[in-house]
Design a protein around this motif. Structure first.
Motif: not given
Length: 402
Positions: A65-66, A201-204, A209-210
């Motif tokens: 993600m980063p 947004g990627g973290d959300l 999804l988890i």
């Protein structure tokens, strides 16, 4: 009343017995399971495939993600930059679109490739590797509306429908709860700078999804053994199918009996063809017959060229009589030779003396016939060891009471 199950029973079962699902109550054999694999019938779990796709995507996204956020930000910033020289070219928009598409493909390639590998591995984990083109062959019975209705209301279809509905309800509930608890964070993305918005947004997305992956994992734990059981249920066999498979493996009993009879007849003909070349036939007098041949230049001991019991013994005697081969009535020797010798094998060493007696008499008989003189020597009574004669009762053990 239903006929009891016998592997060698009658074949006159109703033709539709194997077609009636109620008659398929026997578990599938390993041969039918392997045959079904060649036809493309293997256990597959959609829930496990979904879990593999979502779980692998979440894991790769968490690691990448980063890098993906930074790379996506640079692509977006570069795509929104224009200058006068670039705008002056008519094909600049097409070139820029192709370049951005390729860069976006390279950005998503690790994620997409990992998901594809995970999905393939999930399929192999449940049903094993199976490559066949038979499922692609056209089957006209599938366009039959009656057969389609039967498949529509089958146990497999009903189970898949109920499971899909339950999964949709659970996933929808989990997603609604997650959105309800994090709606404020989603709204705050609009006020953030672009790089920060992409990262947040990627973290959300990962956070949402988890729990979805957790639900899919729970369903996959149930679906994997369920699909295996449903496959075995579809492959269950009827009594008629099991009988037919047994016949295919072991062969038809009548055909095998005829083949054995034919082979026995051929062996008897070959054996009887060797009788005219024998030196002597020893009989008992009608139960056993053994034909012997001895050539001192080629054989170390007399050899059995034919032997038989009952009707075969009589046939050997008739063939020997027609060919002029001497026939000697010596019951103990005939029994011993029949019990302890095989065709085309030499006689046992312990019977050398008894056979030598009868062969000597045969040679004297031939010499007398060649000289035209009568045979004066009496027919011998060969001495056979008692333990080699099957008709001799066993001697009592030492010290036993008679």
């Amino acid at each position: 009343m239903r006929e009891p199950f016998l592997l060698g029973g009658s074949e006159k079962e109703p033709q539709d017995m194997a077609e009636n699902a109620q008659d398929r109550q026997l578990p599938a054999t390993q041969r039918k399971i392997e045959k079904s694999r060649t036809e493309g019938q293997v256990a597959r779990s959609r829930d496990l495939s979904h879990l593999a796709a979502i779980g692998t995507g979440v894991a790769l996204a968490a690691v990448l993600m980063p890098w993906m956020s930074a790379r996506a930000g640079r692509l977006l910033a570069g795509g929104l930059q224009f200058d006068a020289a670039l705008l002056a070219r008519p094909d600049s928009m097409l070139l820029r679109l192709v370049d951005l598409t390729l860069q976006m493909g390279l950005l998503l390639a690790p994620l997409v490739g990992g998901v594809l590998v995970a999905v393939l591995a999930a399929g192999v984990l449940v049903g094993g590797w199976n490559f066949t083109l038979k499922p692609l062959a056209p089957k006209f019975e599938k366009i039959n509306p009656l057969a389609g209705l039967g498949r529509l209301f089958s146990a497999q279809q009903l189970t898949d429908t109920l499971k899909a509905c339950l999964l949709a309800v659970v996933l929808g509930t989990v997603a609604a709860v997650y959105l309800w608890r994090h709606w404020l964070q989603h709204a705050e993305l609009l006020a953030m700078p672009l790089p920060a918005a992409l990262a947040a947004g990627g973290d959300l997305i990962l956070g949402g999804l988890i729990p979805v992956a957790g639900v899919l994992a729970a369903f996959a734990l149930v679906d994997v053994p369920l699909q295996r059981q449903l496959l075995l249920r579809r492959l269950r066999m009827s009594v008629q199918e099991l009988r037919q498979e047994f016949k295919e493996l072991e062969g038809n009993a009548e055909v095998k009996s005829k083949v054995k009879l034919r082979m026995r007849e051929m062996a008897n003909r070959r054996m009887l063809a060797a009788v005219p070349g024998a030196d002597l036939v020893v009989m008992n007098p009608t139960h056993y017959a053994v034909a012997l041949k001895y050539d001192e230049l080629q054989m170390a001991a007399p050899r059995v060229v034919a032997k038989g019991a009952d009707l075969i013994a009589l046939r050997i005697r008739d063939v020997a009589t027609e060919a002029g081969v001497p026939v000697l009535q010596a019951p103990p020797l005939a029994r011993a030779l029949y019990a302890h010798t095989e065709i085309d094998q030499e006689i046992p060493a312990r019977l050398f003396g008894a056979v030598a007696q009868v062969l000597a008499w045969v040679y004297q008989l031939r010499d007398a016939m060649a000289r035209g003189r009568p045979m004066t020597a009496p027919m011998p009574v060969p001495e056979v060891p008692a333990d080699l004669d099957p008709a001799t009762p066993e001697a009592p053990e030492a010290g036993a009471t008679p």
